[in-house]
Motif scaffolding. Structure first.
Motif, PDB file in Angstrom:
ATOM      1  N   GLN A  45      10.912   5.423 -17.224  1.00 31.70           N
ATOM      2  CA  GLN A  45      11.208   4.762 -15.959  1.00 31.70           C
ATOM      3  C   GLN A  45      10.054   4.926 -14.981  1.00 31.70           C
ATOM      4  N   ALA A  46       9.438   6.108 -14.982  1.00 31.67           N
ATOM      5  CA  ALA A  46       8.315   6.363 -14.074  1.00 31.67           C
ATOM      6  C   ALA A  46       7.134   5.447 -14.383  1.00 31.67           C
ATOM      7  N   GLU A  47       6.861   5.232 -15.655  1.00 28.54           N
ATOM      8  CA  GLU A  47       5.740   4.381 -16.061  1.00 28.54           C
ATOM      9  C   GLU A  47       5.983   2.928 -15.644  1.00 28.54           C
ATOM     10  N   LYS A  48       7.220   2.466 -15.774  1.00 29.31           N
ATOM     11  CA  LYS A  48       7.550   1.103 -15.359  1.00 29.31           C
ATOM     12  C   LYS A  48       7.457   0.966 -13.839  1.00 29.31           C
ATOM     13  N   GLU A  49       7.980   1.955 -13.124  1.00 26.73           N
ATOM     14  CA  GLU A  49       7.990   1.890 -11.665  1.00 26.73           C
ATOM     15  C   GLU A  49       6.582   1.915 -11.084  1.00 26.73           C
ATOM     16  N   THR A  50       5.709   2.748 -11.652  1.00 27.43           N
ATOM     17  CA  THR A  50       4.339   2.820 -11.141  1.00 27.43           C
ATOM     18  C   THR A  50       3.640   1.479 -11.258  1.00 27.43           C
ATOM     19  N   ALA A  51       3.819   0.817 -12.401  1.00 22.99           N
ATOM     20  CA  ALA A  51       3.176  -0.481 -12.616  1.00 22.99           C
ATOM     21  C   ALA A  51       3.759  -1.566 -11.721  1.00 22.99           C
ATOM     22  N   THR A  52       5.083  -1.562 -11.535  1.00 19.50           N
ATOM     23  CA  THR A  52       5.715  -2.609 -10.728  1.00 19.50           C
ATOM     24  C   THR A  52       5.531  -2.375  -9.227  1.00 19.50           C
ATOM     25  N   ARG A  88      -0.951   9.098 -11.184  1.00 17.80           N
ATOM     26  CA  ARG A  88      -0.264  10.293 -10.705  1.00 17.80           C
ATOM     27  C   ARG A  88      -1.159  11.533 -10.679  1.00 17.80           C
ATOM     28  N   SER A  89      -2.318  11.449 -11.284  1.00 15.09           N
ATOM     29  CA  SER A  89      -3.211  12.609 -11.309  1.00 15.09           C
ATOM     30  C   SER A  89      -4.435  12.457 -10.416  1.00 15.09           C
ATOM     31  N   GLN A  90      -4.741  11.214 -10.003  1.00 16.54           N
ATOM     32  CA  GLN A  90      -5.918  10.966  -9.174  1.00 16.54           C
ATOM     33  C   GLN A  90      -5.528  10.117  -7.959  1.00 16.54           C
ATOM     34  N   PRO A  91      -5.439  10.710  -6.782  1.00 20.07           N
ATOM     35  CA  PRO A  91      -5.008   9.987  -5.577  1.00 20.07           C
ATOM     36  C   PRO A  91      -5.850   8.762  -5.242  1.00 20.07           C
ATOM     37  N   ASP A  92      -7.155   8.808  -5.558  1.00 19.77           N
ATOM     38  CA  ASP A  92      -8.039   7.695  -5.209  1.00 19.77           C
ATOM     39  C   ASP A  92      -8.165   6.676  -6.341  1.00 19.77           C
ATOM     40  N   PHE A  93      -7.341   6.811  -7.362  1.00 18.69           N
ATOM     41  CA  PHE A  93      -7.460   5.919  -8.528  1.00 18.69           C
ATOM     42  C   PHE A  93      -7.298   4.445  -8.171  1.00 18.69           C
ATOM     43  N   PRO A  94      -6.282   4.039  -7.390  1.00 20.61           N
ATOM     44  CA  PRO A  94      -6.137   2.614  -7.048  1.00 20.61           C
ATOM     45  C   PRO A  94      -7.379   2.029  -6.380  1.00 20.61           C
ATOM     46  N   ALA A  95      -7.950   2.770  -5.431  1.00 25.86           N
ATOM     47  CA  ALA A  95      -9.139   2.271  -4.728  1.00 25.86           C
ATOM     48  C   ALA A  95     -10.323   2.135  -5.672  1.00 25.86           C
ATOM     49  N   GLN A  96     -10.468   3.089  -6.579  1.00 27.37           N
ATOM     50  CA  GLN A  96     -11.577   3.038  -7.530  1.00 27.37           C
ATOM     51  C   GLN A  96     -11.422   1.868  -8.504  1.00 27.37           C
ATOM     52  N   VAL A  97     -10.199   1.622  -8.934  1.00 28.92           N
ATOM     53  CA  VAL A  97      -9.947   0.514  -9.857  1.00 28.92           C
ATOM     54  C   VAL A  97     -10.311  -0.819  -9.198  1.00 28.92           C
ATOM     55  N   SER A  98      -9.931  -0.965  -7.932  1.00 26.57           N
ATOM     56  CA  SER A  98     -10.251  -2.201  -7.213  1.00 26.57           C
ATOM     57  C   SER A  98     -11.765  -2.411  -7.108  1.00 26.57           C
TER      58      SER A  98
END
Length: 205
Positions: A45-52, A88-98
């Protein structure tokens, strides 16, 4: 008192749906991601929620993964698992991916993307993503998270001739399937288990 146009403009969405255009697009994208992930029952459920909850970033991560591995047919389910582990392990991951997604160009070779990423301070991110896809793990040492063993990309080049290395002689996770039916030899027939005394009683009758 007359209405202030600036206030109306700031609170009234232009599309007339009650939501801003950005919220509407995010909602539609989230629904599309959720529908896609329904086909992967092994996801938590956590994996689905993170993606959505982060559909745009998840989509960018998926495209980046295709570009950096040069595999167009990677699994959306595995992508959701890897994305969740990084998120869940890297707080800046979304910004880096963008930032990394902005460097992807049509027809770009993986080595070229890797070089551009290094020049923009994203070399470690690229290495960690490639490592995750090819080894099936995220992180290092005791902090590593196992995502997939059987479907790790490092086994694809020999998948047509070799099974995934495992202690199970018939392939990875073979032990989870029901054992094959065993054929009974001719000597193991019903007559062998018949009580001789019962046979004699029947014959005398």
């Amino acid at each position: 008192m007359e209405n202030d146009p600036s206030i109306i403009g700031s609170n009234s969405p232009e599309n007339g749906t009650g939501f801003s255009r950005r919220e509407l697009l995010k909602g539609l994208t989230s629904a599309m991601v959720a529908t896609t992930l329904l086909g992967f029952p092994f996801l938590s459920q956590a994996e689905k929620e993170t993606a959505t909850q982060e559909p745009v970033i998840f989509g960018q991560f998926y495209l980046v993964s295709q570009a950096i591995t040069e595999h167009k047919n990677i699994s959306e389910g595995s992508s959701a698992q890897i994305f969740n582990a990084f998120y869940r392990s890297q707080p800046d991951f979304p910004a880096q991916v963008s930032k990394l997604h902005a460097l992807v160009k049509p027809g770009q070779a993986a080595k070229d993307l890797q070089e551009v990423a290094k020049q923009n301070g994203l070399g470690e991110l690229v290495t960690s993503i490639v490592t995750a896809w090819y080894t099936g793990t995220v992180g290092h040492g005791t902090d590593s998270i196992l995502i997939s063993y059987k479907d790790a990309l490092m086994y694809r080049p020999v998948s047509d001739g070799l099974i995934v290395p495992t202690y199970c002689g018939n392939g990875s996770l073979y032990f989870t399937a029901a054992p094959p039916a065993a054929a009974m030899p001719e000597s193991m027939n019903a007559d062998r288990f018949t009580n001789p005394s019962e046979t004699n009683v029947v014959s005398k009758a």
